[in-house]
Design a protein around this motif. Structure first.
Motif, short mmCIF file in Angstrom:
data_model
loop_
_atom_site.label_atom_id
_atom_site.label_comp_id
_atom_site.label_asym_id
_atom_site.label_seq_id
_atom_site.Cartn_x
_atom_site.Cartn_y
_atom_site.Cartn_z
N THR A 109 0.85 -1.20 0.00
CA THR A 109 0.00 0.00 0.00
C THR A 109 0.88 1.24 0.00
OG1 THR A 109 -1.75 1.20 1.17
CG2 THR A 109 -0.12 0.08 2.51
N LEU A 110 0.32 2.37 -0.42
CA LEU A 110 1.02 3.66 -0.36
C LEU A 110 0.18 4.69 0.39
CD1 LEU A 110 2.60 3.81 -3.93
CD2 LEU A 110 3.80 3.58 -1.76
N ASN A 111 -0.77 4.20 1.17
CA ASN A 111 -1.60 5.07 2.00
C ASN A 111 -0.82 5.47 3.24
OD1 ASN A 111 -3.50 6.32 3.60
ND2 ASN A 111 -5.08 4.76 3.29
N LEU A 112 -0.51 6.74 3.38
CA LEU A 112 0.31 7.21 4.48
C LEU A 112 -0.28 6.89 5.85
CD1 LEU A 112 1.76 8.68 2.16
CD2 LEU A 112 1.82 10.73 3.58
N LYS A 113 -1.60 6.82 5.94
CA LYS A 113 -2.26 6.61 7.23
C LYS A 113 -2.01 5.22 7.80
CE LYS A 113 -5.95 9.96 6.34
NZ LYS A 113 -7.41 10.18 6.21
N VAL A 114 -1.71 4.26 6.94
CA VAL A 114 -1.52 2.89 7.44
C VAL A 114 -0.06 2.44 7.35
CG1 VAL A 114 -3.87 2.25 6.84
CG2 VAL A 114 -2.05 1.84 5.19
N LEU A 115 0.83 3.34 6.96
CA LEU A 115 2.24 3.01 6.86
C LEU A 115 2.99 3.48 8.11
CD1 LEU A 115 2.90 3.93 3.13
CD2 LEU A 115 3.04 1.64 4.12
N ASP A 171 7.21 2.91 10.31
CA ASP A 171 8.35 2.06 10.68
C ASP A 171 9.25 1.66 9.51
OD1 ASP A 171 8.05 1.95 13.43
OD2 ASP A 171 6.63 0.27 13.33
N MET A 172 9.17 2.35 8.38
CA MET A 172 9.96 1.92 7.23
C MET A 172 11.45 2.25 7.40
SD MET A 172 7.81 0.33 5.51
CE MET A 172 8.73 -0.07 4.04
N GLU A 220 5.21 10.12 8.28
CA GLU A 220 4.15 9.12 8.18
C GLU A 220 4.65 7.75 7.73
OE1 GLU A 220 0.89 9.35 8.92
OE2 GLU A 220 1.03 11.42 9.60
N VAL A 221 5.60 7.74 6.79
CA VAL A 221 6.05 6.48 6.20
C VAL A 221 7.25 5.90 6.93
CG1 VAL A 221 6.93 5.37 4.09
CG2 VAL A 221 5.15 7.13 3.94
N PHE A 222 8.21 6.74 7.25
CA PHE A 222 9.49 6.23 7.74
C PHE A 222 9.68 6.34 9.25
CE2 PHE A 222 10.17 7.14 3.29
CZ PHE A 222 10.88 6.03 2.86
N TRP A 223 9.04 7.30 9.89
CA TRP A 223 9.39 7.58 11.28
C TRP A 223 8.36 7.08 12.29
CZ3 TRP A 223 14.10 8.40 12.52
CH2 TRP A 223 14.43 8.87 13.78
N LYS A 224 7.09 7.32 12.02
CA LYS A 224 6.09 6.95 13.02
C LYS A 224 5.94 5.43 13.12
CE LYS A 224 1.48 6.50 10.95
NZ LYS A 224 1.66 6.42 9.50
N LYS A 225 5.41 4.98 14.23
CA LYS A 225 5.14 3.55 14.41
C LYS A 225 3.91 3.17 13.60
CE LYS A 225 4.20 0.13 18.02
NZ LYS A 225 5.24 -0.80 17.54
N GLN A 226 4.02 2.05 12.88
CA GLN A 226 2.90 1.63 12.06
C GLN A 226 1.72 1.22 12.94
OE1 GLN A 226 3.70 -1.66 9.46
NE2 GLN A 226 1.85 -1.39 8.27
N PRO A 227 0.51 1.70 12.62
CA PRO A 227 -0.67 1.30 13.41
C PRO A 227 -0.82 -0.22 13.43
CG PRO A 227 -1.21 3.12 11.94
CD PRO A 227 0.16 2.67 11.57
N GLU A 228 -1.06 -0.78 14.60
CA GLU A 228 -1.13 -2.23 14.74
C GLU A 228 -2.29 -2.85 13.97
OE1 GLU A 228 -1.20 -3.26 18.83
OE2 GLU A 228 0.77 -2.39 19.27
N ASP A 229 -3.38 -2.10 13.83
CA ASP A 229 -4.54 -2.67 13.16
C ASP A 229 -4.45 -2.53 11.64
OD1 ASP A 229 -4.72 0.05 13.11
OD2 ASP A 229 -6.89 0.13 13.49
N SER A 230 -3.34 -1.98 11.13
CA SER A 230 -3.23 -1.79 9.68
C SER A 230 -1.96 -2.41 9.12
CB SER A 230 -3.27 -0.30 9.33
OG SER A 230 -2.16 0.37 9.92
N ALA A 231 -1.34 -3.31 9.87
CA ALA A 231 -0.11 -3.93 9.38
C ALA A 231 -0.40 -4.77 8.15
CB ALA A 231 0.50 -4.80 10.48
N MET A 232 0.30 -4.45 7.07
CA MET A 232 0.13 -5.18 5.81
C MET A 232 1.51 -5.59 5.33
SD MET A 232 -2.69 -2.78 3.91
CE MET A 232 -2.84 -3.91 2.52
N GLU A 233 1.76 -6.87 5.25
CA GLU A 233 3.07 -7.34 4.82
C GLU A 233 2.92 -8.27 3.63
OE1 GLU A 233 6.02 -6.65 5.84
OE2 GLU A 233 5.73 -5.61 7.75
#
Length: 496
Positions: free
Chosen positions: A351-357, A359-360, A426-439
């Motif tokens: 995904t490229l949605n900033l809201k769910v990204l 920890d990159m 949003e993409v690289f620094w914040k912690k990824q929301p636990e309910d939106s982890a997509m791998e």
């Protein structure tokens, strides 16, 4: 042959790709031919430094009756940067583009784009410039829609319709101009317009139509709507190629058109160019700040960034044209690499949605640093290429007496910084929301070749900042050529 080879190389690949069935062989050939194209473009730099302008009259027909291929310092620089970007996106695509798309002809159509771009930069007459635009359009339309996904088809229809409208304006303007002056050779047209300075008003309908065609291709205000509607839909490697090359061909053509023709009526055209550039800067950056899709933000920033080049063209001094050329090259490199990083993020997270990204940076500090280099170069932070590009634009604007426009460009730079910081956080620094982890699957192969391409572009961005002075000197020599159309005319048509 020296210029024709840059058309022959992609054409040869296209012919071989038609005969070869195995996708693996096509991929290897794509790497070989993109490397050959890069080496050939590099060889042109010392030649154009010695000859100043390279002219090839196809078939032995002298200008203005035959087909002329022309390359000065400006066009050779664009050919070199194009070859560099094309080579790296080809390497990147060997891992990032899925096997189905590669099998269905991904590399075939990218070489169609290369042929169209190279032809556009070397075209010595308006009709052949139109032909090369159409070659780009056909190939790029297939690439936008390749895969047949719903969002791709929606984006490709918008892309095709508005670009066909652009072609309609362009060819209509060509017809009117030919009817008035009886020629389409760029040098011959420039010479005839200089002789007819007192009666240029009769040419304005044709010039306006052609100008609008270039403005649509370059995604300038108010003709930019097709770009953000389509650039986020194809595979990331395709988007990166589009961002680095396609709109820049429209801007290149506008610079060439202005310096050969429009400057004869500078009182009218200078204001048009300045307003379109300024509005493109503002609208693009404001629209980008409201987006939450990685590629959509970068797409809107394409509109904003080309605005810097266009306002520098509107200042129309030697320093301003130097700034326009330097900034154009910087933007091609930085924007391409930003999209390559977006492609890696999509590969890892789906995904490229900033809201769910998030920890990159923790996942890969190297990719995080590469985005930092590209993004903050676009924002204009030192010592990266974007800082010197924006500095040259602002300085030339103030020296030319357009302090208000220069301050507007500085204000737009602050909004650009806001968007880049937003993506970084949003993409690289914040912690990824636990309910939106997509791998994606954990056994996915490492993206070594993708990383190689991005590292090379990142190094080029840093190098362009560190060695800004000699690059600016080359751009200054190119600007001097552009401001002296009589030299271009003499090289193409021969001494009077």
């Amino acid at each position: 042959m020296i210029l024709f080879a840059l058309l022959l190389i992609p054409f040869t690949y296209l012919m071989l790709a038609l005969l070869i069935k195995k996708a693996g062989i096509k991929k290897r050939l794509a790497l070989v031919f993109s490397t050959l194209n890069l080496l050939w473009a590099m060889a042109l730099i010392p030649i154009v430094q010695f000859k100043e302008i390279i002219v090839v009259q196809m078939g032995g027909w002298s200008a203005p009756f035959g087909i002329s291929l022309v390359a000065d310092r400006f066009s050779v620089l664009m050919l070199l940067v194009t070859a560099f970007i094309f080579f790296l996106t080809t390497v990147y695509a060997t891992q990032s583009v899925d096997k189905a798309r590669r099998k269905n002809g991904h590399f075939f159509f990218t070489f169609g784009i290369l042929m169209g771009v190279n032809g556009s930069f070397m075209a010595g007459d308006l009709f052949n410039l139109y032909v090369w635009f159409e070659v780009m359009l056909m190939s790029s339309f297939i690439l936008v829609s390749l895969g047949g996904e719903r969002k791709q088809l929606e984006g490709s229809i918008k892309y095709l319709i508005l670009n066909l409208i652009s072609s309609l304006f362009f060819v209509a303007g060509i017809g009117l101009l030919y009817g008035k002056l009886g020629s389409l050779n760029l040098a011959d047209l420039s010479q005839k317009m200089e002789l007819a300075r007192a009666n240029l008003a009769v040419l304005n309908p044709a010039l306006i139509l052609i100008f609008v065609g270039f403005a649509i291709k370059g995604a300038l205000f108010p003709f930019f709507f097709w770009l953000p509607a389509s650039y986020h839909t194809p595979p990331p490697a395709v988007t990166a190629l589009f961002a680095g090359l396609l709109t820049k061909v429209g801007i290149y053509s506008l610079i060439r058109f202005y310096t050969l023709f429009l400057y004869y009526d500078a009182g009218f055209w200078q204001q048009v160019v300045l307003w379109m550039g300024a509005l493109s800067m503002v609208i693009g950056v404001v629209a980008a700040s409201s987006q939450y899709d990685f590629r959509k933000i970068l797409s809107f920033h394409i509109i904003s960034q080309v605005g810097y080049v266009v306002i520098a063209l509107g200042f129309f001094t030697e320093a301003a044209l130097t700034a326009a050329i330097f900034f154009l090259v910087h933007n091609m490199l930085s924007k391409t690499n930003a999209f390559l990083v977006a492609g890696w993020v999509h590969r890892e997270k789906g995904t490229l949605n900033l809201k769910v990204l998030g920890d990159m940076f923790k996942k890969s500090p190297v990719w995080g640093i590469l985005f930092f280099i590209s993004a903050f170069s676009l924002a204009g932070l030192p010592p990266l290429s974007g800082f010197f590009g924006k500095y040259l634009v602002l300085q030339s604007g103030i020296e030319a007496g357009y302090t208000g426009v220069a301050l507007l460009a500085l204000f737009v730079g602050l909004f650009t910084l806001f968007s880049m910081v937003k993506i970084w956080l949003e993409v690289f620094w914040k912690k990824q929301p636990e309910d939106s982890a997509m791998e994606w699957p954990v056994n996915q192969k490492p993206a070594h070749w993708m990383l190689f391409s991005s590292l090379a572009l990142g190094a080029a961005i840093v190098a362009m900042g560190l060695w800004a002075a000699p690059i600016a000197e080359y751009c200054e020599a190119a600007a001097q050529d552009l401001l002296n159309p009589s030299k271009y005319i003499e090289y193409v048509l021969g001494p009077s």
